[in-house]
Design an enzyme around this catalytic site. Structure first.
Site, short mmCIF file in Angstrom:
data_model
loop_
_atom_site.label_atom_id
_atom_site.label_comp_id
_atom_site.label_asym_id
_atom_site.label_seq_id
_atom_site.Cartn_x
_atom_site.Cartn_y
_atom_site.Cartn_z
N ASN A 7 21.09 9.83 14.99
CA ASN A 7 20.85 11.25 14.73
C ASN A 7 19.76 11.69 15.70
O ASN A 7 18.59 11.35 15.53
CB ASN A 7 20.40 11.42 13.27
CG ASN A 7 20.17 12.87 12.91
OD1 ASN A 7 20.19 13.75 13.78
ND2 ASN A 7 19.93 13.14 11.64
N HIS A 184 25.10 20.50 6.68
CA HIS A 184 24.91 19.40 5.71
C HIS A 184 26.26 18.88 5.19
O HIS A 184 26.35 18.33 4.09
CB HIS A 184 24.11 19.84 4.47
CG HIS A 184 22.69 20.19 4.72
ND1 HIS A 184 22.06 21.23 4.05
CD2 HIS A 184 21.74 19.64 5.52
CE1 HIS A 184 20.80 21.32 4.45
NE2 HIS A 184 20.59 20.36 5.33
N ARG A 245 12.41 28.36 5.94
CA ARG A 245 13.45 29.35 6.31
C ARG A 245 13.66 30.31 5.15
O ARG A 245 13.64 29.91 3.98
CB ARG A 245 14.79 28.66 6.61
CG ARG A 245 14.75 27.73 7.79
CD ARG A 245 16.17 27.26 8.12
NE ARG A 245 16.14 26.06 8.92
CZ ARG A 245 16.82 24.96 8.62
NH1 ARG A 245 17.61 24.92 7.55
NH2 ARG A 245 16.76 23.90 9.39
N GLU A 388 23.66 10.19 4.16
CA GLU A 388 24.39 10.79 5.28
C GLU A 388 24.76 9.75 6.33
O GLU A 388 25.82 9.83 6.95
CB GLU A 388 23.55 11.91 5.89
CG GLU A 388 23.53 13.13 4.98
CD GLU A 388 22.50 14.17 5.38
OE1 GLU A 388 21.30 13.96 5.07
OE2 GLU A 388 22.87 15.17 5.99
#
Ligand code: ADP
Length: 405
Positions: A7, A184, A245, A388
């Site tokens: 990643n 996601h 955010r 993930e």
């Protein structure tokens, strides 16, 4: 079969080497501050087990190639590594954020594929370019090893147009590809599948609402194994309130701010992404700090917490309506897995929607997937740790097996 999962960010990358025969993480690590005077590397062998070995190194990594070369030496180290030779790595799965409408599933990387990922960069300027860089480095260092791109957006490709279109002039979609993509995806897909497993039913038989609440937060409605809606949009800025955010706001606020303050587009972009959300309200973006401050009577921290939970509650209500019938509500990621207060506030007063928590199960700490709803709850509420990296590795294997078939 051993799969390396990478990643890659602009100045850092995370990695895991996974033995897929046992779904066991052999090594994991993180390289940070690439390109700075001093970089740092953390590497673990047998992470999370009793025999974990960990090292931290501080040294300059002028570029991603330098960092990755050091990681390869560690993976084959007799003490800290897990393989004798790099040829034991059968494939590399790369987390790739934006796959646009071009990639609706994980894809073997070729020069043509890289070209398309590059073309999609304006839609994910902070994410796609570093992914490409990471892919190129691996292709150089591990020339024998097939690389697979696993896209954050792919699970959301099943959304119908009524969910992914914005009510803007149609040409913005047709010419500029302005639409909801969602992110996601690997996490939502992983926990939705796990929820079906815990219900003892096939994915095609159940409807699930998945709440990924970490630094970034997103919620998805998953109908019979397919995503039908998700809270993030063209970018990860939309949806529920996040650490820094803003989530959903009246878009006219941007125009108002520009007119009233003369703020540039760059400044507004930075404000909405990095100076808003929980941080914008109380100055803190880590939920643990917010609880601590709120416990000491900090009213701004309390307000931030209430706003956060309320924004999640509203999405759950909306997705209950979109799904018609909801079988499971899943909490995952840093906040979702660990924060019983947030789960309690989100699920409060939702009996009419069939959501009733078991207070004791909710506060019981565990790293395992578990049910936290009361026996009377029509919707089974669950905490499911996301993984993930494993999801990316599984997708990589699927693509590689498909190639062999
Ligand atoms: P990312 O989105 O970067 O993968 P994570 O899923 O690891 O992030 O979530 C990180 C966030 O999870 C932290 O910012 C913190 O707010 C929250 N978090 C982690 N542990 C706890 C905890 N025990 N209680 C409350 N919040 C937590």
């Amino acid at each position: 079969m051993k799969i390396l999962v990478v990643n890659c960010g602009s100045s850092s990358f995370k990695y895991q080497l996974i033995d897929m025969d046992y779904e066991k993480v052999l090594c994991s690590g993180l390289v940070e501050r690439i390109g700075e005077k001093t970089g740092s590397l953390t590497h673990k062998k047998d992470p999370g087990t009793d025999i974990e070995r960990k090292i931290n190194e501080e040294s300059p990594f002028p570029d991603h190639t330098a960092g990755m070369t050091r990681v390869m030496a560690l993976l084959t180290d007799p003490v800290l590594g897990a393989i004798k030779d790099l040829s034991e790595i059968s494939g590399c799965g790369h987390r790739t954020v934006q796959g646009g409408e071009e990639f609706t599933q994980s894809t073997l990387i070729t020069e043509d594929v890289l070209e398309v990922i590059h073309r999609l960069s304006p839609l994910a300027p902070l994410h796609n370019p570093p992914s490409i860089q990471g892919i190129r480095v691996i292709m150089k260092i591990l020339p024998h090893c097939p690389s697979v791109a696993v896209f954050d957006t792919e699970f959301h490709a099943s959304m119908p147009p009524k969910a992914f279109m914005y009510a803007l002039p149609l040409e913005f979609y047709e010419k500029l590809r302005v639409r909801r993509y969602g992110f996601h995806g690997t996490s939502h897909a992983y926990v939705a599948a796990k929820a079906a497993e815990m219900l003892g039913r096939k994915e095609e038989e159940v409807n699930v609402i998945t709440c990924h609440l970490g630094n970034g937060c997103s919620i998805s409605a998953v109908k019979q194994g397919k995503c039908i809606d998700t809270s993030m949009g063209l970018t990860p800025l939309a949806g529920v309130i996040m650490g820094s955010r803003c989530g959903d706001i009246d878009p006219a606020i941007l125009v108002y701010l520009a007119r009233q303050t003369g703020m540039s587009i760059e400044k507004i972009d930075d404000t909405l992404n990095r100076r808003s959300g929980l941080k914008g309200i109380c100055g803190l973006n880590d939920m643990r700090d917010i609880h601590a401050a709120s416990g000491k009577g900090d009213e701004k921290a309390r307000l931030a917490l209430e706003m956060f939970c309320y924004s999640i509650k509203k999405y759950i209500g909306a997705y209950c309506a979109a799904l018609g019938k909801t079988d499971a509500l899943v909490f995952t990621a840093g906040i979702g897995e660990n924060d019983s207060d947030v789960r309690e506030m989100v699920c409060a007063d939702m009996e009419a929607l069939g959501i009733v928590l078991d207070p004791r199960a909710n506060v019981t700490r565990s790293g395992q997937a578990r049910v936290i709803s009361d026996g009377t709850s029509a919707v089974r509420v669950m905490v499911i740790p996301t993984n993930e990296e494993l999801a990316i590795a599984k997708s990589t294997v699927r693509v590689l097996m498909g190639l062999k078939a």
